[in-house]
Write an enzyme that holds these catalytic residues in place. Structure first.
Site, PDB file in Angstrom:
ATOM      1  N   ASP A  39      50.199  38.233  30.264  1.00  0.00           N
ATOM      2  CA  ASP A  39      49.572  39.189  29.349  1.00  0.00           C
ATOM      3  C   ASP A  39      50.573  40.275  28.931  1.00  0.00           C
ATOM      4  OD1 ASP A  39      47.427  40.175  27.944  1.00  0.00           O
ATOM      5  OD2 ASP A  39      46.319  40.907  29.691  1.00  0.00           O
ATOM      6  N   SER A 129      45.228  31.798  35.597  1.00  0.00           N
ATOM      7  CA  SER A 129      44.577  32.218  36.858  1.00  0.00           C
ATOM      8  C   SER A 129      45.440  32.065  38.112  1.00  0.00           C
ATOM      9  CB  SER A 129      43.240  31.489  37.106  1.00  0.00           C
ATOM     10  OG  SER A 129      42.234  31.984  36.260  1.00  0.00           O
ATOM     11  N   GLY A 131      48.290  33.518  38.933  1.00  0.00           N
ATOM     12  CA  GLY A 131      49.082  34.685  39.310  1.00  0.00           C
ATOM     13  C   GLY A 131      48.183  35.737  39.924  1.00  0.00           C
ATOM     14  N   TYR A 133      45.246  36.369  39.459  1.00  0.00           N
ATOM     15  CA  TYR A 133      43.887  35.899  39.750  1.00  0.00           C
ATOM     16  C   TYR A 133      43.817  34.893  40.893  1.00  0.00           C
ATOM     17  CZ  TYR A 133      41.832  38.429  35.780  1.00  0.00           C
ATOM     18  OH  TYR A 133      41.380  39.393  34.917  1.00  0.00           O
TER      19      TYR A 133
END
Ligand code: APR
Length: 187
Positions: A39, A129, A131, A133
């Site tokens: 992100d 997801s 990392g 998450y």
């Protein structure tokens, strides 16, 4: 590169922001206001326009612009991709592992459907997801490969799905999942 009925899956070791595909997938959170990992890299490379585009999307009372397991699509600012598909994967919790698996499958299907609806024939996807998450990489790789493989065997319109893995170990895990899926299905 492996060919499925209507498109190919490629695995590369690299940075998602360097990909020249028409769509790239962001591993986002529900607020779509940026973060770390994928992100952060995407928002830095795309420039401030991407955040402005995200902030224009409607938010609920908790500031959520995209629910877990869902996607939102924007244009891509300074990136060479045409679109960023912001995908909110599940935060992994062992107690709710089956729900997380379903949400991870769903987010891959919705990302591919979004690419189709924006006429993108190529899409780059990170290991969503795995990392911040905390989704276990072996299970995540199986789900991602299986979901994309099934999709490319049953839908036309996407020529290339490129999984972009950041670390050699993740690349190897995705490679094993791709090999196993082909053995299992005899392709
Ligand atoms: N390119 C490709 N892969 C990357 C990059 C990059 N530039 N940076 C990190 N990765 C890898 C990580 O090694 C990890 O395996 O992408 C995978 C996903 O990690 P995260 O980016 O942490 O994504 P996720 O686990 O889905 O967590 C999402 O993290 O930054 C926040 O805002 C984001 O809250 C959201 C959460």
């Amino acid at each position: 590169m492996r060919q499925f009925a209507h498109g190919a899956v490629e695995l590369v070791l690299g940075n998602i922001v360097d990909q020249q595909t028409e769509a790239i997938v962001n591993a986002a959170n529900t607020k779509l206001t940026g973060g770390g990992g994928v992100d952060g890299a995407i928002h830095r490379a795309a420039g401030s326009e991407l955040k402005e585009l995200c902030l224009q999307l409607p938010a609920d009372e908790k500031g959520r612009r995209c629910q877990t397991g869902h996607v939102q699509t924007t244009t891509a600012g300074k990136l060479s991709a045409k679109y960023v598909i912001h995908a909110v994967g599940p935060y992994y919790n062992e107690q709710y592992a089956e729900k997380a698996r379903d949400q991870l499958r769903q987010v891959h299907v919705l990302a591919l459907q979004a690419a189709l609806s924006f006429n993108c024939r190529s899409i780059a996807i990170p290991a969503i997801s795995t990392g911040a998450y905390r989704f276990p990489i072996t299970d995540a790789a199986k789900i991602a490969i299986d979901t994309v493989g099934r999709f490319l065997n049953s839908h036309t319109g996407i020529d290339l799905v490129r999984f972009v893995l950041y670390k050699q170990g993740q690349f190897d895990t995705f490679q094993s999942a791709l090999d196993a899926w082909q053995l299992q299905t005899g392709r």
